[in-house]
Motif scaffolding. Structure first.
Motif, mmCIF file in Angstrom:
data_model
loop_
_atom_site.group_PDB
_atom_site.id
_atom_site.type_symbol
_atom_site.label_atom_id
_atom_site.label_comp_id
_atom_site.label_asym_id
_atom_site.label_seq_id
_atom_site.Cartn_x
_atom_site.Cartn_y
_atom_site.Cartn_z
ATOM 1 N N GLY A 250 0.798 -1.216 0.000
ATOM 2 C CA GLY A 250 0.000 0.000 0.000
ATOM 3 C C GLY A 250 0.831 1.266 0.000
ATOM 4 O O GLY A 250 0.285 2.365 0.133
ATOM 5 N N ASP A 251 2.154 1.141 -0.170
ATOM 6 C CA ASP A 251 3.074 2.288 -0.164
ATOM 7 C C ASP A 251 3.186 2.833 -1.581
ATOM 8 O O ASP A 251 3.782 2.201 -2.472
ATOM 9 N N ALA A 252 2.643 4.014 -1.800
ATOM 10 C CA ALA A 252 2.620 4.606 -3.138
ATOM 11 C C ALA A 252 3.980 5.118 -3.585
ATOM 12 O O ALA A 252 4.143 5.503 -4.753
ATOM 13 N N THR A 253 4.987 5.131 -2.715
ATOM 14 C CA THR A 253 6.296 5.689 -3.061
ATOM 15 C C THR A 253 7.280 4.649 -3.589
ATOM 16 O O THR A 253 8.416 4.989 -3.908
ATOM 17 N N LEU A 254 6.862 3.395 -3.701
ATOM 18 C CA LEU A 254 7.804 2.317 -3.967
ATOM 19 C C LEU A 254 8.035 2.015 -5.445
ATOM 20 O O LEU A 254 8.924 1.227 -5.776
ATOM 21 N N LEU A 255 7.254 2.584 -6.339
ATOM 22 C CA LEU A 255 7.307 2.124 -7.728
ATOM 23 C C LEU A 255 8.699 2.226 -8.345
ATOM 24 O O LEU A 255 9.146 1.308 -9.040
ATOM 25 N N ASP A 256 9.401 3.316 -8.149
ATOM 26 C CA ASP A 256 10.733 3.442 -8.746
ATOM 27 C C ASP A 256 11.680 2.371 -8.215
ATOM 28 O O ASP A 256 12.479 1.797 -8.968
ATOM 29 N N THR A 257 11.602 2.100 -6.911
ATOM 30 C CA THR A 257 12.428 1.044 -6.324
ATOM 31 C C THR A 257 12.127 -0.305 -6.948
ATOM 32 O O THR A 257 13.035 -1.081 -7.275
ATOM 33 N N LEU A 258 10.842 -0.595 -7.147
ATOM 34 C CA LEU A 258 10.460 -1.900 -7.683
ATOM 35 C C LEU A 258 10.798 -2.017 -9.166
ATOM 36 O O LEU A 258 11.241 -3.077 -9.626
ATOM 37 N N ILE A 259 10.600 -0.948 -9.923
ATOM 38 C CA ILE A 259 10.945 -0.978 -11.341
ATOM 39 C C ILE A 259 12.427 -1.271 -11.522
ATOM 40 O O ILE A 259 12.831 -2.010 -12.441
ATOM 41 N N ALA A 260 13.265 -0.741 -10.642
ATOM 42 C CA ALA A 260 14.709 -0.971 -10.736
ATOM 43 C C ALA A 260 15.078 -2.432 -10.490
ATOM 44 O O ALA A 260 16.197 -2.849 -10.857
ATOM 45 N N ARG A 261 14.181 -3.200 -9.912
ATOM 46 C CA ARG A 261 14.462 -4.614 -9.626
ATOM 47 C C ARG A 261 13.880 -5.558 -10.669
ATOM 48 O O ARG A 261 14.023 -6.773 -10.556
ATOM 49 N N LEU A 262 13.229 -5.027 -11.697
ATOM 50 C CA LEU A 262 12.580 -5.861 -12.699
ATOM 51 C C LEU A 262 13.557 -6.350 -13.766
ATOM 52 O O LEU A 262 14.477 -5.638 -14.171
ATOM 53 N N ALA A 263 13.285 -7.557 -14.258
ATOM 54 C CA ALA A 263 13.911 -8.017 -15.490
ATOM 55 C C ALA A 263 13.250 -7.320 -16.681
ATOM 56 O O ALA A 263 12.157 -6.755 -16.550
ATOM 57 N N PRO A 264 13.880 -7.322 -17.850
ATOM 58 C CA PRO A 264 13.208 -6.760 -19.031
ATOM 59 C C PRO A 264 11.848 -7.402 -19.263
ATOM 60 O O PRO A 264 11.686 -8.613 -19.132
ATOM 61 N N GLN A 265 10.866 -6.578 -19.582
ATOM 62 C CA GLN A 265 9.481 -6.981 -19.791
ATOM 63 C C GLN A 265 8.856 -7.584 -18.528
ATOM 64 O O GLN A 265 7.883 -8.321 -18.602
ATOM 65 N N GLY A 266 9.388 -7.212 -17.377
ATOM 66 C CA GLY A 266 8.821 -7.680 -16.114
ATOM 67 C C GLY A 266 7.538 -6.936 -15.764
ATOM 68 O O GLY A 266 7.202 -5.901 -16.353
ATOM 69 N N GLU A 267 6.846 -7.465 -14.772
ATOM 70 C CA GLU A 267 5.531 -6.943 -14.390
ATOM 71 C C GLU A 267 5.499 -6.616 -12.902
ATOM 72 O O GLU A 267 6.030 -7.377 -12.088
ATOM 73 N N ILE A 268 4.864 -5.485 -12.574
ATOM 74 C CA ILE A 268 4.572 -5.145 -11.177
ATOM 75 C C ILE A 268 3.065 -5.256 -10.986
ATOM 76 O O ILE A 268 2.286 -4.645 -11.723
ATOM 77 N N VAL A 269 2.671 -6.043 -10.002
ATOM 78 C CA VAL A 269 1.261 -6.241 -9.674
ATOM 79 C C VAL A 269 0.953 -5.427 -8.426
ATOM 80 O O VAL A 269 1.574 -5.631 -7.375
ATOM 81 N N LEU A 270 0.009 -4.514 -8.544
ATOM 82 C CA LEU A 270 -0.408 -3.687 -7.405
ATOM 83 C C LEU A 270 -1.614 -4.353 -6.762
ATOM 84 O O LEU A 270 -2.723 -4.270 -7.264
ATOM 85 N N ALA A 271 -1.387 -5.021 -5.640
ATOM 86 C CA ALA A 271 -2.449 -5.763 -4.970
ATOM 87 C C ALA A 271 -2.822 -5.148 -3.631
ATOM 88 O O ALA A 271 -3.689 -5.669 -2.929
ATOM 89 N N GLY A 272 -2.175 -4.053 -3.248
ATOM 90 C CA GLY A 272 -2.560 -3.343 -2.041
ATOM 91 C C GLY A 272 -3.645 -2.325 -2.346
ATOM 92 O O GLY A 272 -4.222 -2.294 -3.436
ATOM 93 N N PHE A 273 -3.925 -1.463 -1.366
ATOM 94 C CA PHE A 273 -4.876 -0.366 -1.568
ATOM 95 C C PHE A 273 -4.139 0.922 -1.237
ATOM 96 O O PHE A 273 -3.577 1.062 -0.144
ATOM 97 N N TYR A 274 -4.121 1.865 -2.169
ATOM 98 C CA TYR A 274 -3.224 3.020 -2.109
ATOM 99 C C TYR A 274 -4.028 4.297 -1.905
ATOM 100 O O TYR A 274 -4.892 4.621 -2.718
ATOM 101 N N GLU A 275 -3.736 5.024 -0.851
ATOM 102 C CA GLU A 275 -4.450 6.272 -0.583
ATOM 103 C C GLU A 275 -3.838 7.460 -1.302
ATOM 104 O O GLU A 275 -4.511 8.462 -1.533
ATOM 105 N N ASP A 276 -2.560 7.362 -1.657
ATOM 106 C CA ASP A 276 -1.878 8.465 -2.329
ATOM 107 C C ASP A 276 -1.721 8.158 -3.816
ATOM 108 O O ASP A 276 -1.766 6.998 -4.246
ATOM 109 N N ALA A 277 -1.483 9.216 -4.603
ATOM 110 C CA ALA A 277 -1.275 9.047 -6.033
ATOM 111 C C ALA A 277 0.007 8.262 -6.291
ATOM 112 O O ALA A 277 1.023 8.445 -5.616
ATOM 113 N N LEU A 278 -0.052 7.390 -7.295
ATOM 114 C CA LEU A 278 1.106 6.598 -7.699
ATOM 115 C C LEU A 278 1.831 7.301 -8.838
ATOM 116 O O LEU A 278 1.197 7.834 -9.765
#
Length: 311
Positions: free
Chosen positions: A207-235
């Motif tokens: 549910g942490d809206a600030t994590l996307l850049d951190t997670l994108i940096a850990r992806l393999a090419p053509q990887g996927e991030i699944v947002l399964a939490g509930f986010y109160e702030d803008a992503l």
């Protein structure tokens, strides 16, 4: 017919009070609730007043979408038997008091189609089926099983257990040492100890809206991030790193009926364990204390309200 119910009159103003119920129709059932769960995602936002714009939002409201009880009356077209134990993901039977999501009450009137029969042996653990269905929707909705899961609360543990059950081999990140224990067949580590940058599917339940850049940096090419939490702030995220990886984002927070039936069956036949996830219990009449504990005690994975003395 009436019911005792948790009512959020305003943010952080909670009472347990008696409400009149809508009459049951031919396709409805009346359910005497035994237990209901407290969600530390959506219900925390309702309780605090920080819920983003949401259909039906407004106070006063009855929260809760994790209820287990027994059918005490059934309409002629209901198709359920009196005495059956069922899971109910909320109700809208309280007249002018909104049901968002309306499950935290001693008695509910719901369409029979929304009352899912469950195994007797599940008992109070049946309240976990909504979160399990959310986890199932996140795990099985993409082309690749999650190999990194962010957060080791109840939802994160269910995502991990379902991933393992499907043949996956996930890693879980958790920042709170109190929640690092309790894994079953997968490692739980702090992000700082993980050097991998080739994850094919990262499932975030924090549910942490600030994590996307951190997670994108850990992806393999053509990887996927699944947002399964509930986010109160803008992503938001920086475009260039996502562009270079051809990253994909998938929102998977809302389970479907097939997900609920699937996890019900998996829990019944032993493929999915719901053990060790409910850590706190409180009498429903003490709901105000229960909600404050659920939201304020880091050692509380899952709090349930016991309605059996009120029904």
């Amino acid at each position: 017919m009436d019911s005792m119910a948790v009512v959020l009159q305003q943010p952080e103003q909670l009472v347990v009070t008696r409400l009149d119920l809508a009459p049951a129709g031919d396709a409805d059932v009346v359910v005497d609730v035994e237990w209901s769960g407290i969600s530390t995602g959506t219900e925390r936002l309702l309780w605090s007043g920080r819920m983003p714009p949401f259909p039906g939002m407004g106070y006063p409201l009855v929260p809760g979408y994790e209820s287990v009880g027994r059918v005490s009356a059934a309409g002629r077209a209901a198709g359920l038997r009196v005495g059956e134990r069922v899971f109910v993901p909320g109700a809208r039977c309280f007249g002018e008091v909104r049901g968002l999501f309306g499950g935290a009450a001693s008695r509910l009137v719901v369409p029979a189609a929304r009352a899912l029969p469950i195994d007797e042996a599940l008992a109070e653990r049946g309240i976990l089926l909504a979160l399990a269905a959310t986890a199932q929707h996140a795990v099985m909705g993409g082309a690749t099983l999650p190999d990194l899961i962010i957060g080791h609360g109840v939802l994160g543990r269910l995502v991990a257990r379902l991933t393992v059950a499907a043949g996956g081999d996930p890693v879980v990140w958790e920042t709170n040492p109190m929640r690092a224990a309790g894994s079953t067949g997968y490692p739980v580590i702090p992000a700082a100890l993980d050097s991998r940058r080739d994850y094919r599917c990262i499932c975030d339940v924090s549910g942490d809206a600030t994590l996307l850049d951190t997670l994108i940096a850990r992806l393999a090419p053509q990887g996927e991030i699944v947002l399964a939490g509930f986010y109160e702030d803008a992503l938001s995220f920086h475009f260039a790193p996502a562009f270079m990886r051809e990253a994909r984002l998938r929102v998977a927070a809302q389970w479907q009926d097939a997900d609920l039936a699937s996890v019900r069956d998996m829990a019944a036949d032993g493929r999915l364990s719901l053990d060790g996830l409910i850590t706190h219990r409180e009498a429903a009449i003490r709901a105000d204390l229960a909600y404050r504990t659920a939201f304020g005690d880091p050692g509380c994975l899952k709090m349930i309200l016991d309605w059996r003395q009120l029904s």
